[in-house]
Design an enzyme around this catalytic site. Structure first.
Site, short mmCIF file in Angstrom:
data_model
loop_
_atom_site.label_atom_id
_atom_site.label_comp_id
_atom_site.label_asym_id
_atom_site.label_seq_id
_atom_site.Cartn_x
_atom_site.Cartn_y
_atom_site.Cartn_z
N GLU A 188 0.77 -3.20 -5.05
CA GLU A 188 0.28 -1.85 -4.78
C GLU A 188 1.44 -0.91 -4.42
O GLU A 188 1.41 -0.23 -3.40
CB GLU A 188 -0.81 -1.85 -3.70
N ASP B 55 -2.04 -10.42 -3.88
CA ASP B 55 -3.32 -10.00 -3.32
C ASP B 55 -4.39 -10.33 -4.36
O ASP B 55 -4.54 -9.62 -5.35
CB ASP B 55 -3.27 -8.50 -3.02
N ASP C 84 -4.18 -3.49 7.68
CA ASP C 84 -4.12 -3.70 6.24
C ASP C 84 -3.55 -5.10 6.01
O ASP C 84 -3.89 -6.03 6.73
CB ASP C 84 -3.31 -2.61 5.53
N HIS C 85 -2.68 -5.29 5.03
CA HIS C 85 -2.19 -6.63 4.69
C HIS C 85 -1.01 -7.04 5.56
O HIS C 85 -0.17 -6.21 5.93
CB HIS C 85 -1.75 -6.68 3.23
N ASP D 96 -4.83 -12.98 0.50
CA ASP D 96 -3.49 -13.08 -0.08
C ASP D 96 -3.09 -14.55 -0.12
O ASP D 96 -3.26 -15.26 0.88
CB ASP D 96 -2.50 -12.28 0.75
N ASP E 221 0.83 -1.21 0.00
CA ASP E 221 0.00 0.00 0.00
C ASP E 221 0.86 1.26 0.00
O ASP E 221 0.81 2.08 0.92
CB ASP E 221 -0.96 0.00 1.19
N TYR F 66 -1.65 -8.50 -8.60
CA TYR F 66 -2.51 -7.68 -7.77
C TYR F 66 -3.86 -7.62 -8.47
O TYR F 66 -4.08 -6.83 -9.38
CB TYR F 66 -1.90 -6.28 -7.59
N ASN G 224 -7.59 -10.43 -3.78
CA ASN G 224 -8.81 -9.68 -3.49
C ASN G 224 -10.06 -10.56 -3.46
O ASN G 224 -11.13 -10.17 -3.94
CB ASN G 224 -8.99 -8.54 -4.49
#
Length: 274
Positions: free
Chosen positions: A44, A167, A265-266, A240, A9, A128, A169
């Site tokens: 990202e 990721d 977050d991740h 992920d 991110d 991603y 998603n």
């Protein structure tokens, strides 16, 4: 060999910002660096189309001095400073980088979402995956992406085994998020996205975390930043993944999340494979 994948991110913020979040991010980078992985996949990055500047390059080298890297950023007609991916690999590795376009709709192929590294014995793919978006406004495009991506990965697998990560998603099953009952119409847990991931696995790929850990619950890779207590309460999602070609799944030794401390977050994920 050891592999790590992480949605950071914003690589720029991680390397140069002095915010509290950036400091937490750099602690995670230290955790990753301490693993001495052979390859590291970053999603990202949010870098400009020209890539890192000198200050950023030097900051990255402080964490990973023994690595070369390949990167791709969002470029026209996609919006600037969006998405982007990077693959780091130990110096001296025999690597050929490719930045595939898969015939995805709208600007998805221009958003810097994928890198594939070809090595003598396997392909390493990092991705991603596009988010379906607020109000699921991008869901139909996401479904096309999922189909195209599955076809692409299956094509690689015809030549060499594949290790893929990133990721994605999507939380594939109800055990992959803390509150499935409230999220069947949420981006990342719609029937359409889950079916897309099932289709991907059916083409000859194994979700290594489930292969190693079975139906364990309560282990996630992402906690929403907008909900301040999401990580404290472990109200997370597993979105992920490390996937491998079915024919090499018995070589998997470890597949797990790395501790990301207080940072929401991740979390990074790790794969170790013979």
């Amino acid at each position: 060999m050891k592999f790590i994948s992480w949605n950071i991110d914003s690589l720029n913020a991680a390397l140069t910002s002095t915010s509290k979040r950036a400091l937490l991010t750099r602690q995670v980078l230290k955790t990753i660096a301490a693993e001495h992985a052979d390859m590291i996949a970053i999603q990202e990055t949010k870098l400009p189309a020209t890539g890192m500047n000198k200050k950023q390059e030097c900051a990255l080298a402080e964490f990973f001095p023994d690595y070369d890297y390949a990167w791709v950023s969002s470029h026209e007609p996609a919006r600037k400073g969006y998405a982007g991916t990077m693959a780091l690999y130990k110096k001296g590795m025999d690597v050929k980088a490719d930045y595939p376009e898969i015939g995805a709709p709208t600007t998805m192929d221009a958003e810097g979402r994928m890198i594939t590294l070809e090595l003598p014995d396997f392909y390493f793919n990092l991705v991603y995956t596009p988010n379906a978006g607020d109000g699921l406004k991008r869901l139909s495009d996401r479904q096309v992406w999922d189909e195209k991506y599955a076809e692409y990965l299956a094509g690689l697998d015809l030549t060499k085994p594949v290790i893929s990560c990133g990721d994605y998603n999507v939380a594939h099953e109800e055990i992959d998020l803390a509150h499935p009952e409230n999220n069947h119409q949420s981006a990342g847990f719609t029937d359409e996205e889950r079916e897309g991931f099932t289709n991907l696995l059916s083409k000859g790929f194994t979700d290594t975390f489930r292969y190693v850990h079975g139906d364990v619950r309560g282990v996630y890779s992402w906690w929403a930043q907008r909900i301040r207590t999401s990580k404290i309460n472990n109200s997370g999602w597993r979105i992920d993944y490390f996937l491998v070609s079915d024919r090499i799944k018995d070589r998997v030794i470890r597949s797990e999340m790395l501790d990301s401390g207080a940072r929401q977050d991740h979390a990074p994920i790790l794969l170790e494979i013979q």
